[in-house]
Design a protein around this motif. Structure first.
Motif, PDB file in Angstrom:
ATOM      1  N   ALA A  40      -7.271   7.956  10.986  1.00  9.75           N
ATOM      2  CA  ALA A  40      -7.052   7.677   9.571  1.00  9.75           C
ATOM      3  C   ALA A  40      -7.432   8.875   8.688  1.00  9.75           C
ATOM      4  O   ALA A  40      -8.562   9.382   8.772  1.00  9.75           O
ATOM      5  CB  ALA A  40      -7.862   6.452   9.162  1.00  9.75           C
ATOM      6  N   GLN A  41      -6.500   9.278   7.846  1.00  9.97           N
ATOM      7  CA  GLN A  41      -6.781  10.338   6.878  1.00  9.97           C
ATOM      8  C   GLN A  41      -7.427   9.680   5.665  1.00  9.97           C
ATOM      9  O   GLN A  41      -6.764   9.015   4.872  1.00  9.97           O
ATOM     10  CB  GLN A  41      -5.487  11.061   6.480  1.00  9.97           C
ATOM     11  CG  GLN A  41      -5.713  12.273   5.597  1.00  9.97           C
ATOM     12  CD  GLN A  41      -4.432  13.048   5.315  1.00  9.97           C
ATOM     13  OE1 GLN A  41      -3.336  12.509   5.423  1.00  9.97           O
ATOM     14  NE2 GLN A  41      -4.551  14.321   4.965  1.00  9.97           N
ATOM     15  N   LEU A  42      -8.719   9.858   5.503  1.00  6.37           N
ATOM     16  CA  LEU A  42      -9.484   9.143   4.483  1.00  6.37           C
ATOM     17  C   LEU A  42      -9.648   9.908   3.186  1.00  6.37           C
ATOM     18  O   LEU A  42      -9.906   9.305   2.143  1.00  6.37           O
ATOM     19  CB  LEU A  42     -10.861   8.751   5.032  1.00  6.37           C
ATOM     20  CG  LEU A  42     -10.856   7.813   6.236  1.00  6.37           C
ATOM     21  CD1 LEU A  42     -12.284   7.422   6.610  1.00  6.37           C
ATOM     22  CD2 LEU A  42     -10.016   6.566   5.954  1.00  6.37           C
ATOM     23  N   GLU A  43      -9.578  11.227   3.233  1.00  2.00           N
ATOM     24  CA  GLU A  43      -9.723  12.011   2.007  1.00  2.00           C
ATOM     25  C   GLU A  43      -8.744  13.171   2.026  1.00  2.00           C
ATOM     26  O   GLU A  43      -8.473  13.754   3.081  1.00  2.00           O
ATOM     27  CB  GLU A  43     -11.145  12.574   1.868  1.00  2.00           C
ATOM     28  CG  GLU A  43     -12.190  11.582   1.438  1.00  2.00           C
ATOM     29  CD  GLU A  43     -13.495  12.270   1.111  1.00  2.00           C
ATOM     30  OE1 GLU A  43     -14.468  12.089   1.875  1.00  2.00           O
ATOM     31  OE2 GLU A  43     -13.556  12.983   0.091  1.00  2.00           O
ATOM     32  N   LYS A  44      -8.276  13.508   0.838  1.00  2.00           N
ATOM     33  CA  LYS A  44      -7.345  14.610   0.701  1.00  2.00           C
ATOM     34  C   LYS A  44      -7.649  15.292  -0.622  1.00  2.00           C
ATOM     35  O   LYS A  44      -7.738  14.615  -1.653  1.00  2.00           O
ATOM     36  CB  LYS A  44      -5.915  14.086   0.730  1.00  2.00           C
ATOM     37  CG  LYS A  44      -4.837  15.126   0.824  1.00  2.00           C
ATOM     38  CD  LYS A  44      -3.473  14.432   1.004  1.00  2.00           C
ATOM     39  CE  LYS A  44      -2.347  15.433   1.003  1.00  2.00           C
ATOM     40  NZ  LYS A  44      -1.029  14.774   1.164  1.00  2.00           N
ATOM     41  N   SER A  45      -7.808  16.606  -0.605  1.00  2.00           N
ATOM     42  CA  SER A  45      -8.130  17.331  -1.827  1.00  2.00           C
ATOM     43  C   SER A  45      -6.979  17.262  -2.813  1.00  2.00           C
ATOM     44  O   SER A  45      -5.805  17.320  -2.433  1.00  2.00           O
ATOM     45  CB  SER A  45      -8.442  18.789  -1.490  1.00  2.00           C
ATOM     46  OG  SER A  45      -8.539  19.565  -2.659  1.00  2.00           O
ATOM     47  N   ARG A  46      -7.350  17.169  -4.104  1.00  2.00           N
ATOM     48  CA  ARG A  46      -6.322  17.220  -5.156  1.00  2.00           C
ATOM     49  C   ARG A  46      -5.634  18.574  -5.165  1.00  2.00           C
ATOM     50  O   ARG A  46      -4.528  18.712  -5.680  1.00  2.00           O
ATOM     51  CB  ARG A  46      -6.961  16.966  -6.514  1.00  2.00           C
ATOM     52  CG  ARG A  46      -7.461  15.557  -6.731  1.00  2.00           C
ATOM     53  CD  ARG A  46      -7.812  15.349  -8.195  1.00  2.00           C
ATOM     54  NE  ARG A  46      -8.843  16.279  -8.641  1.00  2.00           N
ATOM     55  CZ  ARG A  46     -10.137  16.027  -8.598  1.00  2.00           C
ATOM     56  NH1 ARG A  46     -10.576  14.897  -8.123  1.00  2.00           N
ATOM     57  NH2 ARG A  46     -11.005  16.921  -9.035  1.00  2.00           N
ATOM     58  N   LEU A  47      -6.284  19.574  -4.594  1.00  2.00           N
ATOM     59  CA  LEU A  47      -5.716  20.918  -4.577  1.00  2.00           C
ATOM     60  C   LEU A  47      -4.614  21.043  -3.528  1.00  2.00           C
ATOM     61  O   LEU A  47      -3.866  22.020  -3.527  1.00  2.00           O
ATOM     62  CB  LEU A  47      -6.815  21.949  -4.285  1.00  2.00           C
ATOM     63  CG  LEU A  47      -7.970  21.989  -5.278  1.00  2.00           C
ATOM     64  CD1 LEU A  47      -9.040  22.950  -4.799  1.00  2.00           C
ATOM     65  CD2 LEU A  47      -7.478  22.394  -6.661  1.00  2.00           C
ATOM     66  N   LEU A  48      -4.531  20.078  -2.647  1.00  2.00           N
ATOM     67  CA  LEU A  48      -3.551  20.139  -1.567  1.00  2.00           C
ATOM     68  C   LEU A  48      -2.194  19.714  -2.094  1.00  2.00           C
ATOM     69  O   LEU A  48      -1.980  18.544  -2.402  1.00  2.00           O
ATOM     70  CB  LEU A  48      -4.009  19.212  -0.441  1.00  2.00           C
ATOM     71  CG  LEU A  48      -3.619  19.600   0.987  1.00  2.00           C
ATOM     72  CD1 LEU A  48      -4.217  20.929   1.356  1.00  2.00           C
ATOM     73  CD2 LEU A  48      -4.079  18.528   1.951  1.00  2.00           C
ATOM     74  N   SER A  49      -1.274  20.677  -2.185  1.00  2.00           N
ATOM     75  CA  SER A  49       0.048  20.336  -2.708  1.00  2.00           C
ATOM     76  C   SER A  49       0.818  19.528  -1.671  1.00  2.00           C
ATOM     77  O   SER A  49       0.418  19.412  -0.508  1.00  2.00           O
ATOM     78  CB  SER A  49       0.810  21.614  -3.053  1.00  2.00           C
ATOM     79  OG  SER A  49       1.325  22.212  -1.869  1.00  2.00           O
ATOM     80  N   ASP A  50       1.972  18.999  -2.104  1.00  2.00           N
ATOM     81  CA  ASP A  50       2.766  18.187  -1.176  1.00  2.00           C
ATOM     82  C   ASP A  50       3.457  19.027  -0.115  1.00  2.00           C
ATOM     83  O   ASP A  50       4.147  18.496   0.757  1.00  2.00           O
ATOM     84  CB  ASP A  50       3.769  17.314  -1.937  1.00  2.00           C
ATOM     85  CG  ASP A  50       4.672  18.123  -2.833  1.00  2.00           C
ATOM     86  OD1 ASP A  50       5.402  17.528  -3.643  1.00  2.00           O
ATOM     87  OD2 ASP A  50       4.642  19.368  -2.741  1.00  2.00           O
ATOM     88  N   ARG A  51       3.285  20.351  -0.150  1.00  2.00           N
ATOM     89  CA  ARG A  51       3.807  21.192   0.933  1.00  2.00           C
ATOM     90  C   ARG A  51       2.898  21.146   2.161  1.00  2.00           C
ATOM     91  O   ARG A  51       3.292  21.590   3.227  1.00  2.00           O
ATOM     92  CB  ARG A  51       3.934  22.638   0.447  1.00  2.00           C
ATOM     93  CG  ARG A  51       4.930  22.853  -0.676  1.00  2.00           C
ATOM     94  CD  ARG A  51       5.090  24.323  -1.004  1.00  2.00           C
ATOM     95  NE  ARG A  51       3.839  24.928  -1.488  1.00  2.00           N
ATOM     96  CZ  ARG A  51       3.087  25.750  -0.769  1.00  2.00           C
ATOM     97  NH1 ARG A  51       3.433  26.077   0.470  1.00  2.00           N
ATOM     98  NH2 ARG A  51       1.977  26.253  -1.281  1.00  2.00           N
ATOM     99  N   PHE A  52       1.691  20.624   1.962  1.00  2.00           N
ATOM    100  CA  PHE A  52       0.720  20.547   3.051  1.00  2.00           C
ATOM    101  C   PHE A  52       0.701  19.117   3.599  1.00  2.00           C
ATOM    102  O   PHE A  52       0.631  18.156   2.841  1.00  2.00           O
ATOM    103  CB  PHE A  52      -0.685  20.889   2.556  1.00  2.00           C
ATOM    104  CG  PHE A  52      -0.896  22.338   2.243  1.00  2.00           C
ATOM    105  CD1 PHE A  52      -0.313  22.920   1.124  1.00  2.00           C
ATOM    106  CD2 PHE A  52      -1.696  23.125   3.054  1.00  2.00           C
ATOM    107  CE1 PHE A  52      -0.519  24.263   0.836  1.00  2.00           C
ATOM    108  CE2 PHE A  52      -1.916  24.464   2.773  1.00  2.00           C
ATOM    109  CZ  PHE A  52      -1.329  25.030   1.662  1.00  2.00           C
ATOM    110  N   SER A  53       0.706  19.010   4.913  1.00  2.00           N
ATOM    111  CA  SER A  53       0.541  17.699   5.535  1.00  2.00           C
ATOM    112  C   SER A  53      -0.293  17.841   6.797  1.00  2.00           C
ATOM    113  O   SER A  53      -0.168  18.807   7.540  1.00  2.00           O
ATOM    114  CB  SER A  53       1.893  17.062   5.857  1.00  2.00           C
ATOM    115  OG  SER A  53       2.592  17.855   6.794  1.00  2.00           O
ATOM    116  N   ALA A  54      -1.151  16.867   7.004  1.00  2.00           N
ATOM    117  CA  ALA A  54      -2.011  16.880   8.183  1.00  2.00           C
ATOM    118  C   ALA A  54      -1.894  15.548   8.889  1.00  2.00           C
ATOM    119  O   ALA A  54      -1.713  14.505   8.252  1.00  2.00           O
ATOM    120  CB  ALA A  54      -3.456  17.153   7.781  1.00  2.00           C
TER     121      ALA A  54
END
Lengths: 114, 111
Positions: free
Chosen positions: A53-67
């Motif tokens: 589960a991906q529980l946190e994602k930085s607001r700085l992470l644009s939608d070009r980034f995916s994990a």
């Protein structure tokens, strides 16, 4: 070697191309993190997984980034349509649930976007 | 906003010359302050966790201390192999697992 491993260690790509990094955490660690570090700066948080589960994602992470972290084991970080500003060291880390904040980092994947 | 400021940015010492690195912080409800060491081209390596003011941790020539506003990393009689960048980090408020890192202090110990 039972540490965190990252692949590739170095990646040179042209602007607009997609790149993917892989991280294999320490096997008994259920927490996995991605950070980004540029020269002269401390690591900057990107995202956090607990198991799959991906529980946190930085607001700085644009939608070009995916994990992703399928099955709660290895993780991948994909950057689409790379930009020169994406050039950085991408660090993966893992930790056990009893040692929050005590992160074991891999050696990083250095990305250069031309 | 939660902040971590480290000073000095760089420090040069002679072998055996003791000194201290500073990490000042502002956070609502400290849930842990962490020190890491980073060698060039490598990922950070965990050193210490401090949870409350007055707490101290030691490892070889390093000792970390914590007050309500700052943490110090004391280096006693350093050796050239202690040369590295030392980073401090802390959790942001709430239940976040996000560690906020300072920019680090680059320590060089000359023989």
């Amino acid at each position: 070697d039972t540490g965190v491993s990252q692949d590739p260690r170095h990646k040179i790509t042209k602007r607009g191309q997609n790149v993917t990094f892989r991280c294999d955490p320490i096997s008994e660690h259920n927490r996995l993190y991605w950070y980004r570090q540029t020269l002269g700066q401390g690591p900057e948080f990107l995202t956090y997984f607990q198991n799959e589960a991906q529980l946190e994602k930085s607001r700085l992470l644009s939608d070009r980034f995916s994990a992703e972290r399928p099955k709660g084991s290895f993780s991948t970080l994909e950057i689409q349509r790379t930009e020169q500003g994406d050039s950085a060291m991408y660090l993966c880390a893992s930790s056990s649930p009893t040692s929050s904040g005590e992160l074991f980092f891999g050696e990083g994947s250095r990305l250069t976007v031309l | 906003e939660d902040q971590v400021t480290q000073s000095p940015e760089a420090l040069r010492l002679q072998e055996g010359e003791s000194s201290s690195l500073n990490c000042s912080y502002t956070v609502s409800g400290l849930r842990g302050l962490f020190w890491y060491r980073q060698d060039p081209g490598k990922g950070p390596e965990f050193l210490f966790t401090l949870y409350s003011a007055g707490e101290e941790k030691e490892k070889e020539r390093l000792k970390a201390t914590l007050t309500k506003k700052e943490s110090f990393l004391h280096i006693t009689a350093p050796k050239p192999e202690d040369s590295a960048t030392y980073l401090c980090a802390l959790f942001t408020q709430g239940g976040s697992e996000k560690l906020v890192f300072g920019k680090g202090t680059k320590l060089t110990v000359n023989p």
